[in-house]
Motif scaffolding. Structure first.
Motif, PDB file in Angstrom:
ATOM      1  N   ASP A  11       5.533  -3.324   7.704  1.00  9.27           N
ATOM      2  CA  ASP A  11       5.837  -3.405   6.543  1.00  9.27           C
ATOM      3  C   ASP A  11       4.673  -2.283   5.456  1.00  9.27           C
ATOM      4  O   ASP A  11       5.222  -2.068   4.193  1.00  9.27           O
ATOM      5  CB  ASP A  11       5.820  -4.489   5.896  1.00  9.27           C
ATOM      6  CG  ASP A  11       4.724  -5.503   5.596  1.00  9.27           C
ATOM      7  OD1 ASP A  11       3.200  -5.951   6.948  1.00  9.27           O
ATOM      8  OD2 ASP A  11       3.929  -6.311   4.959  1.00  9.27           O
ATOM      9  N   ILE A  12       3.769  -2.065   6.274  1.00  9.09           N
ATOM     10  CA  ILE A  12       2.763  -0.551   5.355  1.00  9.09           C
ATOM     11  C   ILE A  12       2.820  -0.107   5.496  1.00  9.09           C
ATOM     12  O   ILE A  12       3.269   1.089   4.658  1.00  9.09           O
ATOM     13  CB  ILE A  12       1.596  -1.653   4.563  1.00  9.09           C
ATOM     14  CG1 ILE A  12       1.107  -3.160   4.362  1.00  9.09           C
ATOM     15  CG2 ILE A  12       0.374  -0.904   4.454  1.00  9.09           C
ATOM     16  CD1 ILE A  12       0.174  -3.806   4.663  1.00  9.09           C
ATOM     17  N   TRP A  13       3.057  -0.336   6.973  1.00 11.47           N
ATOM     18  CA  TRP A  13       2.875   1.693   7.956  1.00 11.47           C
ATOM     19  C   TRP A  13       4.317   2.560   7.144  1.00 11.47           C
ATOM     20  O   TRP A  13       4.162   4.043   6.833  1.00 11.47           O
ATOM     21  CB  TRP A  13       2.798   1.580   9.242  1.00 11.47           C
ATOM     22  CG  TRP A  13       2.065   0.996  10.075  1.00 11.47           C
ATOM     23  CD1 TRP A  13       1.690   0.563  10.365  1.00 11.47           C
ATOM     24  CD2 TRP A  13       0.813   1.796  10.023  1.00 11.47           C
ATOM     25  NE1 TRP A  13       0.132   0.479  11.664  1.00 11.47           N
ATOM     26  CE2 TRP A  13       0.086   1.116  10.558  1.00 11.47           C
ATOM     27  CE3 TRP A  13      -0.057   3.440   9.393  1.00 11.47           C
ATOM     28  CZ2 TRP A  13      -1.678   2.038  11.451  1.00 11.47           C
ATOM     29  CZ3 TRP A  13      -0.798   4.098   9.633  1.00 11.47           C
ATOM     30  CH2 TRP A  13      -1.630   3.366  10.503  1.00 11.47           C
ATOM     31  N   GLU A  14       5.442   1.979   7.262  1.00 10.20           N
ATOM     32  CA  GLU A  14       6.276   2.641   6.925  1.00 10.20           C
ATOM     33  C   GLU A  14       6.837   2.947   5.643  1.00 10.20           C
ATOM     34  O   GLU A  14       6.670   4.560   5.654  1.00 10.20           O
ATOM     35  CB  GLU A  14       8.043   1.633   7.134  1.00 10.20           C
ATOM     36  CG  GLU A  14       8.014   0.847   8.104  1.00 10.20           C
ATOM     37  CD  GLU A  14       9.880   0.132   8.484  1.00 10.20           C
ATOM     38  OE1 GLU A  14      10.703   0.721   7.865  1.00 10.20           O
ATOM     39  OE2 GLU A  14       9.567  -0.841   8.412  1.00 10.20           O
ATOM     40  N   PRO A  15       6.416   2.675   4.474  1.00 12.49           N
ATOM     41  CA  PRO A  15       6.279   3.215   2.820  1.00 12.49           C
ATOM     42  C   PRO A  15       4.994   4.341   3.269  1.00 12.49           C
ATOM     43  O   PRO A  15       4.834   4.954   2.501  1.00 12.49           O
ATOM     44  CB  PRO A  15       6.089   2.170   2.121  1.00 12.49           C
ATOM     45  CG  PRO A  15       5.939   0.554   2.892  1.00 12.49           C
ATOM     46  CD  PRO A  15       6.093   1.064   4.112  1.00 12.49           C
ATOM     47  N   LEU A  16       3.738   4.024   4.119  1.00 12.14           N
ATOM     48  CA  LEU A  16       2.476   4.866   3.472  1.00 12.14           C
ATOM     49  C   LEU A  16       2.973   5.840   4.503  1.00 12.14           C
ATOM     50  O   LEU A  16       3.053   7.171   4.313  1.00 12.14           O
ATOM     51  CB  LEU A  16       1.425   4.161   4.844  1.00 12.14           C
ATOM     52  CG  LEU A  16       0.262   4.629   4.821  1.00 12.14           C
ATOM     53  CD1 LEU A  16      -0.468   5.505   3.791  1.00 12.14           C
ATOM     54  CD2 LEU A  16      -0.958   4.339   5.760  1.00 12.14           C
ATOM     55  N   VAL A  17       3.510   5.702   5.748  1.00 13.40           N
ATOM     56  CA  VAL A  17       4.204   6.895   6.325  1.00 13.40           C
ATOM     57  C   VAL A  17       5.140   7.769   5.437  1.00 13.40           C
ATOM     58  O   VAL A  17       5.309   9.559   5.200  1.00 13.40           O
ATOM     59  CB  VAL A  17       5.069   6.798   7.932  1.00 13.40           C
ATOM     60  CG1 VAL A  17       5.657   8.002   8.459  1.00 13.40           C
ATOM     61  CG2 VAL A  17       3.856   5.850   9.206  1.00 13.40           C
TER      62      VAL A  17
END
Length: 148
Positions: free
Chosen positions: A106-112
């Motif tokens: 849930d954090i990795w996706e928007p960060l990527v």
């Protein structure tokens, strides 16, 4: 790295793992601008990621920001981008090599998505080694940990 590069240091902290945690970021060389926040129940890795996400959002990556260098003492963050772990995660529907959901997706996706939309590089720095900016963001993250 040239004069137009923004160098931002990031860090996460947790009191217990899981437990209350905090994140912080600050722009070198003088620590301004900066930001921090916390969560009542989280993990250190989530706070490391949240620090980077919040920093890149605040700096306008993907819109007005030029080259941003993220400096982190988290091998979890730096190695993911250096080694491209996220590419397989995304290709596999955010599942890891064991076919399990990627932790913190849930954090990795928007960060990527944000990293891909801008000009962002990552550099690792050893934590608690006397680097003034790493010490600054560590202090911001620790101060942002909610009281138990």
């Amino acid at each position: 790295m040239d004069d137009s590069t923004i160098t931002v240091y990031t860090d996460g902290a947790c009191s217990g793992n899981p437990g209350p945690g905090g994140w912080g970021w600050a722009v070198a060389p003088d620590g301004e601008p900066h930001g921090s926040g916390g969560d009542d129940r989280t993990t250190n890795q989530r706070m490391e990621l949240q620090a980077v996400l919040e920093a890149l959002r605040a700096l306008g990556v993907g819109s007005e920001a030029g080259h941003v260098e993220v400096v982190s003492d988290s091998t979890y963050v730096v190695n993911c981008f250096r080694d491209g772990w996220w590419k397989n995660w995304r290709r596999n529907g955010w599942k890891n090599s064991k076919k399990q959901p990627v932790a913190n997706a849930d954090i990795w996706e928007p960060l990527v998505d944000l990293v891909e939309s801008g000009d962002v590089t990552f550099r690792w720095v050893k934590g608690h080694s006397g680097d003034p900016m790493n010490d600054r963001v560590d202090a911001l993250a620790v101060a942002a940990v909610p009281a138990k």
